[in-house]
Design a protein around this motif. Structure first.
Motif, mmCIF file in Angstrom:
data_model
loop_
_atom_site.group_PDB
_atom_site.id
_atom_site.type_symbol
_atom_site.label_atom_id
_atom_site.label_comp_id
_atom_site.label_asym_id
_atom_site.label_seq_id
_atom_site.Cartn_x
_atom_site.Cartn_y
_atom_site.Cartn_z
ATOM 1 N N GLY A 65 0.888 -1.182 0.046
ATOM 2 C CA GLY A 65 -0.296 -0.124 0.139
ATOM 3 C C GLY A 65 0.617 1.273 0.068
ATOM 4 N N GLU B 194 -7.288 -3.189 -1.481
ATOM 5 C CA GLU B 194 -6.682 -2.310 -0.173
ATOM 6 C C GLU B 194 -5.658 -0.922 -0.617
ATOM 7 O OE1 GLU B 194 -9.186 -2.324 1.505
ATOM 8 O OE2 GLU B 194 -10.150 -3.825 0.475
ATOM 9 N N VAL B 195 -4.770 -1.896 -2.074
ATOM 10 C CA VAL B 195 -3.316 -0.383 -1.551
ATOM 11 C C VAL B 195 -3.358 0.778 -1.492
ATOM 12 C CG1 VAL B 195 -2.104 0.384 -3.329
ATOM 13 C CG2 VAL B 195 -2.568 -2.024 -3.251
#
Lengths: 216, 207
Positions: free
Chosen positions: A139, A180-181
């Motif tokens: 992320g 979800e990065v």
């Protein structure tokens, strides 16, 4: 012949021999600390910019996705810094009279680039690529911190080799699902290690620690 | 003895001189993206293509793909097969590039509009629902009225995917039970996935 030195100097000399060893150790440790400190790495120091551009405002409060401005982050090595045109998408209508934005309008009128101060700058002998990290589920916030809460941007991590390697040796501690990065608020779950190993299998993540991964 | 001294001195001088020629690898003599150039007048190391050059694979022969128009007006079909992946991609790209103004469902009340940008029309207007796919591609490519074009930020494939997703959005707001395959209709009465069960009960109150 009289004693030149008093008996107590024996203790002095012993203490100073051991003291020297201790001093060398402490100095080495101190140097290592200084080398990792924010003074050397410039981590945590917000840079002055020609325009008071605020990620907190744009990415945090307005909720604009990172990719709206950093368009190439998924495809190329460089994340891309937005051209003035991107600012004008909105600022052709919003805050049009604001003096804070005059440099943006001037840049647009005269077709000259805004000279942002670089915040992150690896030495040129290091190869870094954003796209692979994004594709393998690292992320933005893992490396850059909570950019969406920064007014002026600063560098969150040391960017030292040991920092890269810590993750390249143990990616399972840091990777997250690809979806979800770009979520800045994502927190690793309690079972991060299990999740990490699972993701390493699905995304086929290797432990890249060969020198030529980054020095090519 | 003298000769030896001279030799030692020579070696010393050459070594020192060599050290002085050190090239700092920290900042190699090449341009990084966005680096300032002292060579070009405008100070940019990243150059525009020279007018008239065409990169390999970027001839853009097929006008319909790159303009959304063919000889008889806007095209009405995607230039590639429609799959679930295309719609998902369109969904994601729409949320990134369009939702700040058009909001996530397309009614035109996005965050930037709430801060004073001219409100765009709802994408669910009768007029817009009737327009062909190529029209949306054209609006994204060239802009429309005060809306800027998105060609510099969104590549062609993605613009088509967004167009397809807008179609899906439009249908979603005008869907009826008949659009749901009979086999799946039972699922309509089930609680929404992820919805806390308490909410449903509160909503149905007396029932």
């Amino acid at each position: 012949m009289p004693q030149v030195f008093h008996r107590s100097t024996n203790t002095f000399s012993r203490v100073s021999i051991f003291g020297a060893l201790f001093f060398i150790a402490a100095a080495t440790y101190g140097l290592a600390l200084i080398n990792r400190s924010a003074y050397v790495t410039q981590a945590g120091v917000a840079r002055a910019q020609p325009i008071q551009f605020s990620h907190r405002h744009h990415a945090g409060e307005l909720g604009i996705d990172c990719r709206y401005c950093h368009t190439s982050v998924e495809r190329t090595a460089s994340a891309g810094v937005p051209p003035t045109q991107t600012c004008m998408n909105c600022h052709a209508q919003i805050w049009v009279d604001s003096p804070v934005l005059e440099p943006v309008r001037a840049s647009y009128r005269t077709d000259t680039s805004i000279r942002w101060t670089r915040v992150h700058d690896l030495p040129d002998y290091v190869y870094f690529d954003h796209s692979i990290h994004v594709q393998k589920g690292v992320g933005c916030a893992t490396c850059h911190g909570r950019v969406d809460q920064m007014n002026l941007t600063w560098q969150e991590s040391s960017l030292q080799m040991e920092w890269c390697l810590d993750c390249h040796r143990n990616p399972e501690r840091y990777v997250r699902p690809r979806a979800e990065v770009f979520d800045m608020a994502w927190e690793p779950p309690a079972n991060q290690l299990d999740l990490g190993r699972e993701l390493m299998r699905t995304y086929k993540i290797q432990r890249l620690t060969d020198c030529y991964t980054c020095h090519r | 003895m003298r000769a030896v001294l001279v030799r030692v001195a020579l070696v010393g001088v050459v070594t020192l001189a060599g050290g002085g020629c050190r090239r700092d690898m920290q900042d190699a003599p090449r341009y990084d993206p966005y680096e300032v150039s002292t060579f070009f007048k405008d100070g940019r190391a990243s150059r525009h293509l020279v007018a008239g050059t065409v990169a390999r694979g970027q001839l853009h022969e097929d006008a319909a793909i790159y303009t959304g128009k063919s000889a008889d007006g806007f095209v009405s079909a995607l230039p590639f097969p429609l799959t679930h992946a295309v719609l998902d991609r369109g969904h994601e790209r729409y949320d990134i590039y369009c939702s700040p103004c058009h909001d996530r469902v397309g009614t035109g009340a996005g965050m930037i509009v709430q801060r004073g940008y001219k409100p765009p029309p709802s994408l669910h207007e009768e007029r817009l629902r009737k327009l062909p796919l190529g029209y949306f591609f054209d609006v994204m490519t060239n802009g429309f009225g005060v809306m800027p074009g998105y060609a510099p930020q969104v590549p062609e494939d993605d613009r088509w995917a967004i167009a397809a997703y807008i179609r899906a959005l439009q249908r979603s707001q005008h869907a009826s039970v008949d659009d749901v395959p009979p086999a799946d209709r039972g699922a309509l009465d089930a609680p929404a996935p992820g919805a806390p069960s308490g909410v449903k009960e509160a909503g149905h109150g007396a029932s």
